[in-house]
Design an enzyme around this catalytic site. Structure first.
Site, PDB file in Angstrom:
ATOM      1  N   TYR A 165      -7.192   6.410  13.688  1.00  0.00           N
ATOM      2  CA  TYR A 165      -7.139   5.288  12.869  1.00  0.00           C
ATOM      3  C   TYR A 165      -8.331   4.244  12.920  1.00  0.00           C
ATOM      4  O   TYR A 165      -8.646   4.236  14.018  1.00  0.00           O
ATOM      5  CB  TYR A 165      -5.716   4.553  13.136  1.00  0.00           C
TER       6      TYR A 165
ATOM      7  N   ASN B 253       0.722  -1.051   0.057  1.00  0.00           N
ATOM      8  CA  ASN B 253       0.054  -0.144  -0.031  1.00  0.00           C
ATOM      9  C   ASN B 253       0.818   1.113  -0.030  1.00  0.00           C
ATOM     10  O   ASN B 253       1.566   1.668   0.896  1.00  0.00           O
ATOM     11  CB  ASN B 253      -0.972  -0.006   1.224  1.00  0.00           C
TER      12      ASN B 253
ATOM     13  N   GLU C  49      -3.728  -5.312  19.515  1.00  0.00           N
ATOM     14  CA  GLU C  49      -2.872  -5.413  18.203  1.00  0.00           C
ATOM     15  C   GLU C  49      -1.849  -4.165  18.184  1.00  0.00           C
ATOM     16  O   GLU C  49      -2.403  -2.902  18.411  1.00  0.00           O
ATOM     17  CB  GLU C  49      -3.913  -5.467  17.085  1.00  0.00           C
TER      18      GLU C  49
ATOM     19  N   ASP D  88      -6.277  -3.679   1.785  1.00  0.00           N
ATOM     20  CA  ASP D  88      -5.100  -3.264   0.775  1.00  0.00           C
ATOM     21  C   ASP D  88      -4.399  -4.684   0.496  1.00  0.00           C
ATOM     22  O   ASP D  88      -3.264  -4.251  -0.298  1.00  0.00           O
ATOM     23  CB  ASP D  88      -4.380  -2.218   1.306  1.00  0.00           C
TER      24      ASP D  88
ATOM     25  N   HIS E 192      -2.375   0.482  16.475  1.00  0.00           N
ATOM     26  CA  HIS E 192      -1.605   0.893  15.420  1.00  0.00           C
ATOM     27  C   HIS E 192      -0.332   1.575  15.723  1.00  0.00           C
ATOM     28  O   HIS E 192      -0.049   2.513  15.332  1.00  0.00           O
ATOM     29  CB  HIS E 192      -2.451   1.934  14.665  1.00  0.00           C
TER      30      HIS E 192
ATOM     31  N   ARG F 227       0.848 -11.821  13.346  1.00  0.00           N
ATOM     32  CA  ARG F 227      -0.126 -11.274  12.155  1.00  0.00           C
ATOM     33  C   ARG F 227       0.504 -11.123  10.652  1.00  0.00           C
ATOM     34  O   ARG F 227      -0.272 -10.179   9.881  1.00  0.00           O
ATOM     35  CB  ARG F 227      -0.900  -9.881  12.714  1.00  0.00           C
TER      36      ARG F 227
ATOM     37  N   GLU G  29       2.018  -7.231  11.306  1.00  0.00           N
ATOM     38  CA  GLU G  29       1.420  -6.900   9.826  1.00  0.00           C
ATOM     39  C   GLU G  29       2.411  -6.206   8.962  1.00  0.00           C
ATOM     40  O   GLU G  29       2.328  -6.231   7.615  1.00  0.00           O
ATOM     41  CB  GLU G  29      -0.088  -6.117   9.712  1.00  0.00           C
TER      42      GLU G  29
ATOM     43  N   HIS H 139     -14.736  -5.627  11.829  1.00  0.00           N
ATOM     44  CA  HIS H 139     -14.345  -4.447  12.149  1.00  0.00           C
ATOM     45  C   HIS H 139     -15.658  -3.496  12.718  1.00  0.00           C
ATOM     46  O   HIS H 139     -16.261  -3.080  11.524  1.00  0.00           O
ATOM     47  CB  HIS H 139     -13.664  -3.467  11.044  1.00  0.00           C
TER      48      HIS H 139
ATOM     49  N   HIS I 141      -2.821 -10.806   8.877  1.00  0.00           N
ATOM     50  CA  HIS I 141      -3.525  -9.269   8.512  1.00  0.00           C
ATOM     51  C   HIS I 141      -4.355  -9.392   7.186  1.00  0.00           C
ATOM     52  O   HIS I 141      -4.152 -10.437   6.364  1.00  0.00           O
ATOM     53  CB  HIS I 141      -2.407  -8.346   7.962  1.00  0.00           C
TER      54      HIS I 141
ATOM     55  N   ARG J 222     -13.526  -6.432  16.265  1.00  0.00           N
ATOM     56  CA  ARG J 222     -12.537  -5.473  16.609  1.00  0.00           C
ATOM     57  C   ARG J 222     -13.330  -4.016  16.669  1.00  0.00           C
ATOM     58  O   ARG J 222     -13.959  -3.861  15.988  1.00  0.00           O
ATOM     59  CB  ARG J 222     -11.382  -5.166  15.368  1.00  0.00           C
TER      60      ARG J 222
ATOM     61  N   TRP K 291       1.881   6.558  12.253  1.00  0.00           N
ATOM     62  CA  TRP K 291       0.431   6.267  11.763  1.00  0.00           C
ATOM     63  C   TRP K 291      -0.035   4.920  11.933  1.00  0.00           C
ATOM     64  O   TRP K 291      -0.274   4.320  12.225  1.00  0.00           O
ATOM     65  CB  TRP K 291       0.385   6.673  10.551  1.00  0.00           C
TER      66      TRP K 291
ATOM     67  N   ASP L 148      -7.040  -2.458  17.797  1.00  0.00           N
ATOM     68  CA  ASP L 148      -5.765  -2.062  17.167  1.00  0.00           C
ATOM     69  C   ASP L 148      -5.228  -0.960  17.492  1.00  0.00           C
ATOM     70  O   ASP L 148      -5.556   0.428  17.350  1.00  0.00           O
ATOM     71  CB  ASP L 148      -5.900  -2.060  15.818  1.00  0.00           C
TER      72      ASP L 148
ATOM     73  N   GLU M 100      -8.578 -11.638  10.282  1.00  0.00           N
ATOM     74  CA  GLU M 100      -9.018 -10.465  10.348  1.00  0.00           C
ATOM     75  C   GLU M 100      -9.939 -10.523   9.015  1.00  0.00           C
ATOM     76  O   GLU M 100      -9.367 -10.923   7.979  1.00  0.00           O
ATOM     77  CB  GLU M 100      -8.039  -9.219  10.076  1.00  0.00           C
TER      78      GLU M 100
HETATM   79  C1  CS2 Z   1      -4.529  -2.386   9.805  1.00  0.00           C
HETATM   80  C2  CS2 Z   1      -4.353  -1.821   8.426  1.00  0.00           C
HETATM   81  O1  CS2 Z   1      -5.858  -3.992   9.338  1.00  0.00           O
HETATM   82  C3  CS2 Z   1      -5.287  -3.512  10.330  1.00  0.00           C
HETATM   83  O2  CS2 Z   1      -5.140  -3.982  11.336  1.00  0.00           O
HETATM   84  O3  CS2 Z   1      -3.579  -2.067  10.703  1.00  0.00           O
HETATM   85  O4  CS2 Z   1      -5.416  -1.136   7.983  1.00  0.00           O
HETATM   86  C4  CS2 Z   1      -3.228  -0.969   7.864  1.00  0.00           C
HETATM   87  O5  CS2 Z   1      -3.273   0.255   8.428  1.00  0.00           O
HETATM   88  C5  CS2 Z   1      -3.085  -1.053   6.563  1.00  0.00           C
HETATM   89  O6  CS2 Z   1      -3.237  -2.348   6.074  1.00  0.00           O
HETATM   90  C6  CS2 Z   1      -1.880  -0.384   6.179  1.00  0.00           C
HETATM   91  O7  CS2 Z   1      -1.711  -0.496   4.649  1.00  0.00           O
HETATM   92 MG    MG Z   2      -3.473  -3.560  12.275  1.00  0.00          MG
END
Ligand code: CS2
Ligand code: MG
Length: 405
Positions: A159, A37, A238, A318, A214, A285, A264, A122, A314, A147, A405, A212, A341
């Site tokens: 996020y 991505n 996560e 994307d 993040h 993950r 991930e 989600h 993961h 989640r 991020w 998550d 997920e």
């Molecule tokens: C993520 C994603 O799915 C997840 O847990 O953290 O949304 C992640 O931010 C994206 O795959 C980034 O490309």
């Molecule tokens: Mg994640």
């Protein structure tokens, strides 16, 4: 059998995907996902200029040797671009082997260890009420795990929330340059435990819950959050903190029994070796696309199993449906599979380009038995959706300091 041609496609049916097609002299072909991505074209160049020419006329059945050739045989090992390129070739070769054998890939891995693949959905929201209402909808659909992500009061664009976008699949479109979002650890820490408290008060303790972070917290901050969330029994937290320094997870682990998941953005087992051996995580993950393919993921799963670490690939939008299908084969086999997920099966536009063998019922993903991976890529449809440069957001603390991020 010989590899005769390898095509690399980039299409944007809602978001960008890099797809590899390995074609043999006997007409059998295999497909792989090479999407990174926001860095898609770097993988395309790596494949077209440095991988494809080396593979023409090789025997596609020699999956292990080709993997070693592309990994060990290249001085510049590892990294997301290299490993996504190798992963796509590897997936395509497993797809070919399955088609030749007339067997789904999970049969080649060792057969089924389970009937259904437990998935987590989600539940996102711009307010706590919206997130909790959405959790209720997931429970009604039969999800066993969900989640929870929610916009943090006083912070724009957190996020996992959608903002003014209606469709998570289109989250990335129309962003020619990275947007910026603010972050405040204290606002976040003051809010998230309350979200989980209310989720448990409203829906009880049977539904498994995931969150998550993040990578937005330092290890000691994550340890604190993990402790605050202990009464609400999370399945896992996560990306509780970035693990560039794997030792940081010892700090989190020493303070909380909230289970931890990460991986991930990992590309090889070396990104997780200490986390696994020291048993500072519970779920790994890594995605097949970003971890170098099915060949190394099978090894990672066996290695992780020795330390009670379960696999939870993961499953973000994307990754292309080719990767999601590869995960389904892997998850059916992996004795130490944990949870997948799952963000749904995409839009009509996405499905006009990719077709897949997956279905969802009562909390479980199912896989239709087809030789190989069971996916198709419609080249003509793909051409209708040209690549669009787009980026993930960048985060800054409220004082302007750049953050994860
Ligand atoms: C993520 C994603 O799915 C997840 O847990 O953290 O949304 C992640 O931010 C994206 O795959 C980034 O490309
Ligand atoms: Mg994640």
């Amino acid at each position: 059998m010989k590899i005769e041609q390898i095509k690399v496609f980039v299409s944007c049916p809602g978001r960008n995907f890099v797809t590899v097609k390995v074609i043999t002299d006997e007409g059998v072909y295999g497909l792989g996902d090479a999407t990174v991505n926001g860095r898609e074209m770097a993988v395309v160049a790596y494949l077209e200029e440095h991988v494809v020419p080396c593979l023409i006329n090789r025997d596609p059945h020699q999956i292990e040797d080709i993997w070693q050739y592309l990994y060990k045989g290249v001085y510049w090992r590892r990294g997301p671009i290299t490993m996504a390129a190798i992963a796509a070739i590897d997936m395509a070769l497993w797809d070919i082997k399955g088609k030749v054998a007339g067997l789904p890939v999970y049969q080649l891995l060792g057969g089924k260890s389970r009937e259904g693949i437990t998935a987590y959905g989600h539940a996102n929201g711009e307010t706590m009420t919206e997130t909790l209402d959405n959790l209720g909808k997931f429970i009604e659909q039969g999800f066993k795990a969900v989640r929870l992500q929610c916009a943090i009061p006083g912070l724009g664009g957190t996020y996992g929330t959608l903002g003014d976008k209606k469709d998570y699949f289109e989250l990335q479109s129309d962003r020619p340059l990275p947007p910026e979002q603010p972050w405040s650890t204290s606002k976040y820490m003051n809010f998230i435990p309350e979200l989980f408290k209310q989720a448990r008060e409203r829906y009880g303790y049977e539904i498994q819950l995931v969150h998550d972070v993040h990578s937005r917290l330092t290890p000691i901050e994550s340890a604190h959050l993990g402790k605050l969330l202990e009464p609400f029994n999370l399945m896992f937290l996560e990306d509780a903190s970035a693990a560039d320094n794997q030792d940081g997870y010892q700090i989190i682990r020493n303070h909380t029994t909230t289970p931890l998941a990460i991986g991930e953005i990992f590309n090889t087992v070396w990104d997780a070796k200490d986390l696994i051996v020291n048993q500072t995580i519970d779920y790994l993950r890594t995605a097949i696309t970003h971890g170098g393919g099915i060949t190394p993921m099978k090894k990672m799963a066996d290695f992780a199993a020795m330390y009670n670490v379960r696999m939870a690939p993961h499953g973000a939008p994307d990754l292309s449906p080719i990767c999601h299908a590869a995960h389904a084969h892997f998850n059916l086999w992996a004795p130490n599979f944990g949870v997948q997920e799952f963000i749904g099966f995409g839009t009509a536009k996405l499905n006009s380009v990719f077709s897949h063998p997956l279905s969802f019922d009562n909390g479980y993903i199912h896989l239709e038995d087809k030789p190989g991976l069971g996916v198709e890529y419609n080249e003509e449809e793909g051409l209708k959706h040209a690549y669009k440069r787009s980026y993930l957001p960048v985060t800054r603390l409220e004082d302007g300091t750049l953050w994860y991020w």
